[in-house]
Design a protein around this motif. Structure first.
Motif, PDB file in Angstrom:
ATOM      1  N   ILE A   6       0.849  -1.194   0.000  1.00 23.47           N
ATOM      2  CA  ILE A   6       0.000   0.000   0.000  1.00 23.47           C
ATOM      3  C   ILE A   6       0.886   1.245   0.000  1.00 23.47           C
ATOM      4  CG2 ILE A   6      -1.764   1.311   1.250  1.00 23.47           C
ATOM      5  CD1 ILE A   6      -2.766  -1.324   2.410  1.00 23.47           C
ATOM      6  N   LEU A   9       1.348   1.266  -5.191  1.00 26.95           N
ATOM      7  CA  LEU A   9       0.542   0.721  -6.279  1.00 26.95           C
ATOM      8  C   LEU A   9       0.852   1.444  -7.580  1.00 26.95           C
ATOM      9  CD1 LEU A   9      -1.882  -1.104  -7.184  1.00 26.95           C
ATOM     10  CD2 LEU A   9      -3.389   0.786  -6.515  1.00 26.95           C
ATOM     11  N   GLN A  11       0.113   3.496 -10.424  1.00 22.70           N
ATOM     12  CA  GLN A  11      -1.024   4.406 -10.594  1.00 22.70           C
ATOM     13  C   GLN A  11      -1.754   4.213 -11.924  1.00 22.70           C
ATOM     14  OE1 GLN A  11       1.368   8.003  -9.165  1.00 22.70           O
ATOM     15  NE2 GLN A  11      -0.637   8.443  -8.301  1.00 22.70           N
ATOM     16  N   ASP A  25      -4.139   3.741  -1.140  1.00 21.89           N
ATOM     17  CA  ASP A  25      -2.867   4.087  -1.763  1.00 21.89           C
ATOM     18  C   ASP A  25      -2.667   5.601  -1.770  1.00 21.89           C
ATOM     19  OD1 ASP A  25      -0.617   2.640  -3.296  1.00 21.89           O
ATOM     20  OD2 ASP A  25      -1.087   4.338  -4.627  1.00 21.89           O
ATOM     21  N   ARG A  29       0.396   7.633   0.093  1.00 19.28           N
ATOM     22  CA  ARG A  29       1.287   8.481  -0.703  1.00 19.28           C
ATOM     23  C   ARG A  29       1.352   9.898  -0.144  1.00 19.28           C
ATOM     24  NH1 ARG A  29       2.784   6.735  -5.874  1.00 19.28           N
ATOM     25  NH2 ARG A  29       1.890   4.710  -6.456  1.00 19.28           N
TER      26      ARG A  29
END
Length: 798
Positions: A6, A9, A11, A25, A29
């Motif tokens: 997690i 990922l 995008q 995710d 981020r």
């Protein structure tokens, strides 16, 4: 299948992985604290390779227990949440991991998900992805809406003790905190501490700002007091189907708006489909009239909904837009327009903006106006041709059916243009009568009574024939079986449709051919016509049977010369000329209205057919939903806009809310709903008398067909509006009271034909009067009194 930590990922996979995975995710981020975990993408089976990958990722977490959550490709999106449609497993240990994965995979084709797809999202396929996270030992858990779905100015936070599953599932009540967006406020609430609540509020608003749209966030606080974010998704339940959705986009400041006239044709709340079709056609017909008489300069045009417009699903005429005629057309005054549309002089109207046209221009436009008004014969012929020529042929394919409707909507517009020729002529004759009779009568009610007499007993009025025709059917049924009124609705329907009952069946078929397209609120596309709602028609026939046969011979023939004796000799020649044409204009207006409804009825049938196709193809949840989309939106729905399926359902809720609203019949600026008190004995209401008589009786407030079916003989009917669909009840009631209307109202015309004491424009009557109240109706002077039972018994027993 692929596995990602997690926060890491790919995008490029965001469109496919579902909202849970995508939201988590995003949270990771942007530096928000989440539970450690991993995302499994595009999994459709659990073979040896899949087992090895999932167990390997689990072991790297070094967690004793995890949650396994579905993240289907169509789940938690901006259009549909699919909340609760797929599986979530909590407190999963290593030996139960694959069982939890299998449960999530199986939920993809479960009954809940299928039903949700068919009824709301309209999508038939999805891919399964999984989110696996370390379980948090929670002290509190809950959700935060960065925009409160019920109050857009607030943030909503809900919390429960322990894990949040009971809150999300709806199984447990929560602590609720509705906090202003403008700044954090703490009032010593129970549950969360001030510090905990402030942290959720602050971090949640920061996340929503980074996300760029209102956010639905799930969170948990562990036993040490640390806040974790579990889920982020867009809010799908923000009220995007508001009461103001179809309000005009242009400013209504200092504009005079009225429900009169248009409130008789389309009373109460109007559906979006009707607003975008029949209401737009009304607006088109009125704008065409302005164009034909020179109210617009050569290259000037008016936008849609310039004359007829909706506010909170209720319709109004913008009189200020109509007033521009007075600047450019000779002898067209604002007073005359007020009298024609609103039924009275209204002194406090805002004066039209702009300069007067040159004198010669006004004269030329005055001639155009006269030609327009006296073109009723041509308009009557044209409206019949339009109706006869309207034929729909497309079948089967939803796009072909929709495109054909789109192509032929101009026929509805042209039909309204024809109707407004005759309607405008009728209104202008009424205005002319007022001008000639000015200062003849000392009291306003005496003038209104004179006009009512002048416009009574007019031969050939189609709407007046409805009650007479129903009475003939009722009389034939009673002749056949004196106890037929005791039959059930289905038995009575079978009787009239049985061709062996020749006289009854012929009268019934003749009625359907002539009046089957009519109904209550008949210009509303959602209202079923009698031909498609036979049980309602049967109930009307039963009502007429209970009221007794209408005997036309009992009425005294109209004598214009006798009536003229009531006014000075100097006025009689003018009133003879105007009155003759005013009576003909009423008949012509009713003729074109009936033919206009025939055209609208053909569109009703076509939209109903399209609705069936859309439901069969999965575009709509139910057939009724079509009425809560505009015509253009139906095209967008067919083109692939899945959001509109749910929006139609939400609009239906807003529509029902709008039905409870009441507005003043005359408004300056954007109309606002009224708060009205209830009436009590001793209160009086003033209205416009349209048919004389003084009667006593008990009230029956009628706002729907269901209410109407409860009417008892000799009650006084109190309704929001006069409508052609109410006419079958005129033989049963003792008097009629309506909140809107004028001497030229369609219902008023019928009431006069049957000598039913009637008062119209009795403002707020359905709010002030309750079913069962005792009333004295003085229809000769427009006075309505709520009286006590003692007074009623004294008057009626004398």
């Amino acid at each position: 299948m692929k596995i990602f930590e997690i926060g890491k990922l790919d995008q490029k996979l965001y469109p496919e992985v579902g909202g849970k995975a995508r939201g988590l995710d995003f949270l990771a981020r942007h530096g928000n604290l989440i539970a450690d975990g991993f995302i499994v993408t595009d999994i459709d089976k659990v073979g040896d390779d899949e087992l090895a990958g999932i167990y390997g990722a689990f072991d790297r977490l070094n967690a004793e227990r995890v949650s396994v959550r579905s993240s289907a490709s169509r789940e938690d999106g901006g259009d549909f949440s699919s909340a609760g449609q797929y599986e979530t497993c909590l407190d999963v240990k290593r030996d139960g991991l694959i069982k939890a994965v299998d449960r999530c995979l199986a939920s993809l084709s479960g009954d809940r998900a299928k039903a949700y797809s068919q009824n709301l999202s309209g999508e038939s396929s999805a891919k399964m992805n999984l989110v696996v996270e370390r379980m948090i030992d929670a002290s509190f858990a809950g959700v935060m809406f960065s925009t409160d779905p019920m109050n857009g100015d607030n943030v909503l936070i809900e919390a429960v003790c322990g894990k949040g599953e009971e809150l999300v599932s709806g199984a447990s009540s929560a602590y609720r905190y509705s906090l202003p967006k403008s700044g954090f406020v703490y009032d010593g609430e129970e549950g969360l501490s001030e510090a905990q609540l402030r942290q959720i509020y602050t971090e949640g608003n920061k996340i929503a700002a980074e996300y760029g749209s209102p956010a639905d966030l799930e969170w948990v606080i562990d036993q040490s007091g640390k806040l974790y974010w579990l889920q982020l998704r867009p809010i799908t339940a923000v009220d995007d189907a508001s009461l103001d959705e179809f309000n005009p986009t242009h400013s209504l400041d200092n504009h005079l708006l009225t429900t009169r006239n248009i409130g008789e044709m389309m009373p109460g709340s109007i559906t979006p489909l009707s607003i975008s079709t029949s209401v737009l056609a009304i607006d088109y017909g009125m704008r065409n009239m302005l164009r034909m008489v020179g109210a617009f300069k050569r290259k000037e045009s008016a936008p849609d909904y310039y004359m007829a417009l909706a506010v909170k699903y209720h319709l109004f005429i913008d009189m200020s837009s109509l007033y521009r005629i007075s600047r450019r057309v000779m002898l067209a005054t604002c007073d005359a327009m007020n009298l024609s549309v609103m039924g009275e002089y209204y002194e406090d109207y805002p004066r039209p903006e702009g300069k007067n046209a040159f004198f010669l221009t006004k004269v030329i436009n005055g001639i155009k106006f006269a030609k327009y008004l006296f073109s009723s014969k041509k308009a009557k012929k044209r409206i019949v041709e339009l109706g006869d020529g309207l034929v729909f042929e497309a079948t089967g394919d939803v796009k072909s059916v929709y495109d054909e409707i789109t192509k032929k909507l101009q026929v509805m517009n042209d039909t309204l243009c024809c109707h407004y020729v005759c309607s405008s002529f009728s209104g202008s004759m009424n205005s002319a009568l007022a001008v000639v009779l000015a200062n003849v009568f000392e009291r306003k009610t005496d003038y209104q009574v004179f006009i009512s007499k002048l416009l009574s007993d007019i031969d050939g009025i189609e709407s007046a024939d409805i009650l007479c025709s129903l009475s003939k059917i009722g009389a034939a049924i009673i002749k056949h079986d004196v106890d037929a009124v005791k039959l059930s609705d289905q038995q009575l329907l079978a009787l009239v449709e049985d061709q062996q009952n020749t006289e009854i069946n012929e009268l019934y078929k003749e009625f359907l051919a002539k009046h089957g397209h009519r109904s209550i609120k008949e210009a509303e596309l959602r209202s079923k016509p009698w031909k498609n709602d036979r049980i309602s028609l049967i109930k009307n026939i039963r009502t007429v049977m209970l009221g007794g046969e209408i005997k036309e011979d009992d009425k005294k023939p109209f004598d214009l010369e006798e009536l003229l004796l009531e006014i000075p000799k100097s006025k009689r020649k003018a009133i003879r000329w105007i009155g003759t044409r005013a009576r003909r204009a009423v008949r012509d207006r009713e003729f074109t209205k009936s033919n206009m409804i025939k055209v609208i009825d053909k569109f009703k049938d076509r939209y109903a057919y399209l609705a069936r196709l859309l439901v069969d193809k999965g575009y709509l949840a139910d057939e009724d939903s079509i009425y809560f989309l505009s015509h253009d939106e139906i095209g967008q729905l067919i083109g692939g806009s899945a959001t509109l399926k749910r929006k139609a359902i939400k609009r239906r809720v807003a529509f029902y809310e709008s039905e409870e609203l009441t507005f003043s019949d005359i408004n300056l600026g954007t109309p606002q709903p009224l708060e009205l008190p209830k009436g009590e004995a001793g209160d009086s209401i003033k209205g416009i008398p349209v048919c004389r008589g003084k009667v006593y009786g008990r009230a029956r407030v009628v706002k729907s067909q269901y209410d109407a079916q409860k009417i008892q003989k000799d009650e006084i009917m109190v309704a929001p509006f006069t409508d052609i669909g109410w006419s079958p009840y005129y033989s049963l009631v003792r008097a009629l009271i309506t909140e809107v209307g004028s001497t030229l109202s369609h219902g008023a015309v019928v009431a006069r034909e049957y000598c039913l004491p009637t008062v119209v424009n009795a403002k707020n009557a359905t709010r002030l009067i309750k079913t069962g109240d005792y009333l004295c109706v003085d229809a000769s002077h427009g006075n309505i009194h709520i009286i006590s039972e003692e007074e009623f018994l004294a008057k009626t027993s004398a």
